[in-house]
Design an enzyme around this catalytic site. Structure first.
Site, PDB file in Angstrom:
ATOM      1  N   HIS A 160       0.500   7.813   5.056  1.00 50.55           N
ATOM      2  CA  HIS A 160      -0.336   6.846   5.776  1.00 50.55           C
ATOM      3  C   HIS A 160      -1.333   6.171   4.843  1.00 50.55           C
ATOM      4  O   HIS A 160      -1.724   6.726   3.816  1.00 50.55           O
ATOM      5  CB  HIS A 160      -1.018   7.473   7.006  1.00 50.55           C
ATOM      6  CG  HIS A 160      -2.156   8.393   6.742  1.00 50.55           C
ATOM      7  ND1 HIS A 160      -2.159   9.719   7.124  1.00 50.55           N
ATOM      8  CD2 HIS A 160      -3.360   8.205   6.158  1.00 50.55           C
ATOM      9  CE1 HIS A 160      -3.302  10.279   6.790  1.00 50.55           C
ATOM     10  NE2 HIS A 160      -4.052   9.386   6.199  1.00 50.55           N
ATOM     11  N   GLU A 218      -0.550   5.395  10.706  1.00 48.91           N
ATOM     12  CA  GLU A 218       0.335   6.554  10.705  1.00 48.91           C
ATOM     13  C   GLU A 218       1.809   6.123  10.764  1.00 48.91           C
ATOM     14  O   GLU A 218       2.100   4.991  11.174  1.00 48.91           O
ATOM     15  CB  GLU A 218       0.039   7.410  11.950  1.00 48.91           C
ATOM     16  CG  GLU A 218      -1.345   8.075  11.935  1.00 48.91           C
ATOM     17  CD  GLU A 218      -1.389   9.328  11.082  1.00 48.91           C
ATOM     18  OE1 GLU A 218      -0.690   9.398  10.063  1.00 48.91           O
ATOM     19  OE2 GLU A 218      -2.144  10.245  11.449  1.00 48.91           O
ATOM     20  N   ASN A 239       1.580  12.202   4.649  1.00 48.14           N
ATOM     21  CA  ASN A 239       2.742  11.619   5.336  1.00 48.14           C
ATOM     22  C   ASN A 239       2.917  10.133   5.007  1.00 48.14           C
ATOM     23  O   ASN A 239       3.644   9.427   5.679  1.00 48.14           O
ATOM     24  CB  ASN A 239       2.621  11.817   6.847  1.00 48.14           C
ATOM     25  CG  ASN A 239       1.365  11.153   7.409  1.00 48.14           C
ATOM     26  OD1 ASN A 239       0.638  10.489   6.680  1.00 48.14           O
ATOM     27  ND2 ASN A 239       1.117  11.333   8.694  1.00 48.14           N
ATOM     28  N   ASP A 262     -11.402   2.414   8.015  1.00 49.20           N
ATOM     29  CA  ASP A 262     -11.208   3.090   9.291  1.00 49.20           C
ATOM     30  C   ASP A 262     -12.430   3.894   9.720  1.00 49.20           C
ATOM     31  O   ASP A 262     -13.374   4.085   8.936  1.00 49.20           O
ATOM     32  CB  ASP A 262      -9.963   4.002   9.228  1.00 49.20           C
ATOM     33  CG  ASP A 262      -9.892   4.806   7.932  1.00 49.20           C
ATOM     34  OD1 ASP A 262     -10.926   4.946   7.263  1.00 49.20           O
ATOM     35  OD2 ASP A 262      -8.810   5.294   7.592  1.00 49.20           O
TER      36      ASP A 262
HETATM   37  C1  GLP Z   1      -7.628  10.017   5.664  1.00 52.19           C
HETATM   38  C2  GLP Z   1      -8.158   8.591   5.549  1.00 52.19           C
HETATM   39  C3  GLP Z   1      -7.377   7.793   4.551  1.00 52.19           C
HETATM   40  C4  GLP Z   1      -7.205   8.594   3.287  1.00 52.19           C
HETATM   41  C5  GLP Z   1      -6.343   9.790   3.563  1.00 52.19           C
HETATM   42  C6  GLP Z   1      -6.153  10.673   2.351  1.00 52.19           C
HETATM   43  O1  GLP Z   1      -6.804  10.224   6.733  1.00 52.19           O
HETATM   44  N1  GLP Z   1      -8.208   7.904   6.769  1.00 52.19           N
HETATM   45  O2  GLP Z   1      -8.018   6.544   4.316  1.00 52.19           O
HETATM   46  O3  GLP Z   1      -6.607   7.809   2.288  1.00 52.19           O
HETATM   47  O4  GLP Z   1      -6.917  10.558   4.589  1.00 52.19           O
HETATM   48  O5  GLP Z   1      -7.260  11.482   2.194  1.00 52.19           O
HETATM   49  P1  GLP Z   1      -7.627  12.304   0.915  1.00 52.19           P
HETATM   50  O6  GLP Z   1      -8.059  11.299  -0.100  1.00 52.19           O
HETATM   51  O7  GLP Z   1      -8.738  13.193   1.340  1.00 52.19           O
HETATM   52  O8  GLP Z   1      -6.411  13.031   0.512  1.00 52.19           O
END
Ligand code: GLP
Length: 240
Positions: free
Chosen positions: A138, A143, A136, A67
């Site tokens: 995702h 989302e 959440n 992303d």
């Molecule tokens: C972001 C990214 C995801 C990631 C998620 C969790 O929103 N787009 O790809 O897995 O957050 O992030 P973190 O690893 O910092 O908890």
């Protein structure tokens, strides 16, 4: 889904680095689906170290990131392209032209998404997809919603996600509200999936992903349908 219980973040990073190294030994021209966020930072550090020791070779590797924030340029330190350059790409022998991240500057959603799906297709799909998980549930930036999206699409980020990602920005107002993300369909088509989950704030989402109903309200739950998923989770993320 296979679950590997790890003691802590360090063990998750170590095991993930071993698995990625094995993948590249197995198939040196693998296409890796990569993720950003805090979860894979330790893994990328270990891959840099392994590269410096001559234990892993990226010369034939191709990467597609999950992303990118819409509106952020590659040189913006908050962009996911910048994150990847800093955490991995510029430290290893990967060819820059073999690394792909959705184009956050493409204003036309159709074009941005169509182009990215074409890239994934041209690469022959993803051999190993790395994932984190949002609080959440995702994955990528898919989302919670009333349906699963198949291809790359533009999402409006939820308040929950904006709040969680705020820590990387100076002010909340700076967090972009939209992003381009690979769809759940593309993620599910990856041959192998490796999901990293660390910390207490992930416990609810991890439990629902592993044992809950498959629902687009918790996008990661769709991974239950994939035959080759390994979840590396630490005690906190498992609520222990
Ligand atoms: C972001 C990214 C995801 C990631 C998620 C969790 O929103 N787009 O790809 O897995 O957050 O992030 P973190 O690893 O910092 O908890």
């Amino acid at each position: 889904m296979q679950l590997c219980r790890c003691r802590n973040y360090e063990e998750i990073s170590q095991r993930a680095a071993e698995l990625l190294t094995a993948q590249l030994t197995w198939k040196k021209d693998s296409t890796l689906g990569l993720a950003t966020g805090g979860s894979p930072v330790g893994l990328y550090r270990k891959l840099r170290e392994r590269f410096a020791e001559g234990l892993v070779d990226f010369s034939e590797v191709k990467t597609v990131n999950l992303d990118e924030y819409r509106g952020l340029a590659p040189e913006n330190p908050q962009s996911y392209r910048y994150f990847m350059e800093e955490n991995l790409f510029r430290h290893v022998n990967i060819h820059p032209e073999n690394t792909y991240v959705p184009n956050g500057l493409e204003k036309d959603t159709e074009t941005a998404c169509r182009n990215y799906d074409a890239v994934i297709q041209r690469l022959g799909g993803i051999d190993l997809q790395l994932l984190g998980i949002g609080r959440n549930g995702h994955i990528g930036f898919n989302e919670p919603s009333d349906h699963f999206s198949s291809g790359t699409h533009c999402v409006k980020l939820s308040e929950n996600t904006i709040e969680a990602n705020q820590r990387f920005f100076e002010r909340r107002e700076e967090v972009p509200t939209e992003a381009y993300t690979m769809g759940c369909g593309a993620i599910l088509r990856a041959r192998r999936i490796l999901l990293l989950a660390s910390g207490r704030d992930k416990a609810e989402a991890v439990h629902a992903m592993l044992y809950g109903t498959i629902t687009p309200q918790l996008p990661a739950s769709i991974l239950q349908l994939h035959e080759n998923v390994l979840v590396l989770a630490d005690e906190e993320a498992l609520g222990q």
